[in-house]
Structures are given as structure tokens and as C-alpha cells.
Write an enzyme that holds these catalytic residues in place. Structure first.
Site, PDB file in Angstrom:
ATOM      1  N   HIS A 122       0.812  -1.173   0.161  1.00  0.00           N
ATOM      2  CA  HIS A 122      -0.039  -0.090   0.009  1.00  0.00           C
ATOM      3  C   HIS A 122       0.836   1.087  -0.096  1.00  0.00           C
ATOM      4  O   HIS A 122       1.747   1.349   0.839  1.00  0.00           O
ATOM      5  CB  HIS A 122      -0.871  -0.061   1.436  1.00  0.00           C
ATOM      6  CG  HIS A 122      -1.850   1.304   1.088  1.00  0.00           C
ATOM      7  ND1 HIS A 122      -3.161   1.157   0.693  1.00  0.00           N
ATOM      8  CD2 HIS A 122      -1.756   2.414   1.889  1.00  0.00           C
ATOM      9  CE1 HIS A 122      -3.580   2.571   0.841  1.00  0.00           C
ATOM     10  NE2 HIS A 122      -2.865   3.020   1.628  1.00  0.00           N
ATOM     11  N   CYS A 123       0.604   2.183  -0.974  1.00  0.00           N
ATOM     12  CA  CYS A 123       1.563   3.306  -1.150  1.00  0.00           C
ATOM     13  C   CYS A 123       0.713   4.445  -0.521  1.00  0.00           C
ATOM     14  O   CYS A 123      -0.168   4.937  -1.034  1.00  0.00           O
ATOM     15  CB  CYS A 123       1.929   3.609  -2.309  1.00  0.00           C
ATOM     16  SG  CYS A 123       2.604   5.078  -2.773  1.00  0.00           S
ATOM     17  N   PHE A 124       1.402   5.241   0.475  1.00  0.00           N
ATOM     18  CA  PHE A 124       0.774   6.181   1.194  1.00  0.00           C
ATOM     19  C   PHE A 124       0.844   7.582   0.226  1.00  0.00           C
ATOM     20  O   PHE A 124      -0.139   8.337   0.567  1.00  0.00           O
ATOM     21  CB  PHE A 124       1.352   6.296   2.681  1.00  0.00           C
ATOM     22  CG  PHE A 124       1.024   5.393   3.442  1.00  0.00           C
ATOM     23  CD1 PHE A 124      -0.108   5.418   4.217  1.00  0.00           C
ATOM     24  CD2 PHE A 124       1.907   4.590   3.773  1.00  0.00           C
ATOM     25  CE1 PHE A 124      -0.497   4.368   5.154  1.00  0.00           C
ATOM     26  CE2 PHE A 124       1.688   3.274   4.734  1.00  0.00           C
ATOM     27  CZ  PHE A 124       0.336   3.425   5.501  1.00  0.00           C
ATOM     28  N   GLY A 127      -2.024   6.984  -1.890  1.00  0.00           N
ATOM     29  CA  GLY A 127      -3.312   6.680  -0.923  1.00  0.00           C
ATOM     30  C   GLY A 127      -4.045   5.588  -1.739  1.00  0.00           C
ATOM     31  O   GLY A 127      -4.940   5.414  -1.817  1.00  0.00           O
TER      32      GLY A 127
END
Length: 275
Positions: A122-124, A127
Site C-alpha cells: 500500500h503506497c501512502f 493513497g
């Protein structure tokens, strides 16, 4: 969990803010300072070439960033029988188990609340979850972000070198630039705009190196046919030639996606969607 949700909102805003500041500095400060006499500037001057290169890198970075968000991994949980009972739901929320009808390497993300195919991480900063659908755009986003930051770093060093009449021929000059600049700033010998540019130099260096290292690590996993989720969970993958692994992510027309930000073209995922 609340901290992760806040980070999922703050990180994309932080990236867009840094992108806007970089664009403003390049267009209104660095590139104009390269024009000594605009009336006698040749067509293929270094300033114009640098401006065209920066716009090319920025357009690809921002374009792939948008495509990573737009090409969100599909929620496979809508078509899967996840079962009933508190234990099954707990296993899915924990991400430790997958139903028997799920494809290999599927994973339930708490932040996105979806089950993604070939989940990587999951890439912050986007998002969004990174999976089989947007992996290529994510790698291109990291690549062009790294190049745009390094390009801004070189342009910023050239501007500071001319503004402060200093040379970066000695590598130690860049390492000692920040402490010397801080002391000169508080003594009133350095303008606030110049101090801001110096701070951005170190920020561009950090982001550029981080994106380059992450891109290289991601490419190594693709060559092996693995995802970060599989490595973290210790899953064994079927050995395949590295060319097939690359084609699965980048497709046959990989050169088109390398030059302009487009969706996955010619990949196995797109062919499955068309069928």
C-alpha cells in the site's frame, strides 16, 4: 489504525505540495536565471533544453501518478465467497489468509477495504494499493520522480553557485553547505529565498535517491516474479524466465509506456480484461 488513515491523507497532499513548489522554482527562478540575454538566446540553448527536459520529466511523473490512482486494483472480494463467521472475517482483516477461490497472492487491505490481485504494498503517497493493474505506472512514477528531483537538484546547485559565487567542484562543499547557510541566514548575510532553495536541494536529493532505490528494488522483484507481499509472507513462486516476468508487468509495447504516461498496454492483465 487512525494514524495510518491520517498518513494516507497527508502523504498525497505532501507530495502535491512538493511538486508545486518544485515547478514554481524551476519555471520562475532556475530557468529564467539561465537566460543571460533573452534577445540573443539561440533556439537550442541549454536553458531551453533544460526547460523542455524538466517539463517532460514532470509530465511523466504527474501523469503516471494520476494513472496509479485512477487504475486502482479491482476489489476481488466482491466476486469471492469470503465465508461467514467471526474467525473468517478476522483472518481477512488480518490479511493472513485467503479464501480457496481467491487467486494466489491476493490480500485484503484495511486502508483500501478491498481484496487486490498480486498485491505488492500500500503506497501512502498515492493513497492506493499497488497490484497487477497499476504496477507499471507506479514504477514509472518512481522513475520519473527520481529523475525530476535530480534534475531540480542540478538546476538548484547551479543557481546557488551563481547567487553565492561558490563552487561545488569539491564534494565536501555540498555537505557543508547547509550548516554554513544556517549560520549565514541567522546572521543576516543570506536571503530567505536562497535559504529556502538550499533546503529544497537536500529534500530533492533525499526524495530522488529514495525513489531511485525503491524503483531498483521493485525491478529486482519483478525480474524474480515476486511481489513485496509474497516476500514478506515467505510465499514460494513458480520460477519463470525473467523476460516473461517483465512482459507480465510492462507488456509487449513497453516503449510506449516509457515515453508517455499511458495505462498498461499489451499486458496480460489487459488481455484478460478484454476477454
Amino acid at each position: 489504525m487512525l494514524v495510518l488513515r491520517l498518513l494516507n491523507v497527508i502523504a498525497p497532499a505532501y507530495f502535491l505540495c512538493i511538486s508545486l513548489v518544485t515547478f514554481v522554482l524551476q519555471i520562475f527562478l532556475f530557468i529564467p536565471s539561465m537566460f543571460r540575454d533573452p534577445s540573443t538566446t539561440p533556439l537550442f540553448s541549454p536553458a531551453l533544453l533544460h526547460g523542455a527536459l524538466f517539463l517532460f520529466l514532470s509530465a511523466n511523473a504527474l501523469g503516471n501518478y494520476v494513472l496509479v490512482i485512477q487504475s486502482s486494483p479491482e476489489d476481488l472480494g466482491k466476486g469471492l465467497n469470503l465465508g461467514e463467521g467471526a474467525e473468517v472475517v478476522a483472518d481477512w482483516l488480518d490479511g493472513s489468509k485467503s479464501p480457496g477461490s481467491a487467486l494466489p497472492s491476493t490480500h485484503f487491505c484495511r486502508l483500501c477495504a478491498r481484496v487486490t490481485q498480486r498485491h505488492d504494498h500500500h503506497c501512502f503517497f498515492t493513497g492506493n494499493c499497488i497490484g497487477s493493474r497499476n504496477m507499471r505506472n507506479f514504477i514509472m512514477f518512481c522513475l520519473y520522480t527520481s529523475l525530476a528531483c535530480l534534475d531540480s537538484l542540478v538546476a538548484g546547485m547551479a543557481y546557488i553557485s551563481a547567487a553565492l559565487s561558490m563552487s561545488f567542484a569539491n564534494p565536501l562543499a555540498f555537505l557543508t553547505l547547509l550548516p554554513h547557510s544556517i549560520s549565514q541566514f541567522f546572521s543576516g548575510a543570506l536571503l530567505s529565498s536562497e535559504m529556502f532553495v538550499i533546503l529544497m536541494l537536500y529534500l530533492w536529493l533525499g526524495i530522488g535517491l529514495a525513489c531511485a532505490g525503491f524503483c531498483c528494488h521493485q525491478m529486482l522483484l519483478i525480474l524474480r516474479g515476486q511481489t513485496r507481499y509474497q516476500v514478506r509472507k515467505g510465499m514460494v513462486v513458480r520460477a519463470r524466465p525473467w523476460r516473461e516476468n517483465l512482459q507480465e508487468v510492462f507488456g509487449k509495447r513497453w516503449l510506449l509506456g516509457l515515453l508517455i504516461p499511458v495505462l498498461n498496454v499489451g499486458s496480460d492483465y489487459c488481455r484478460q480484461k478484454e476477454k
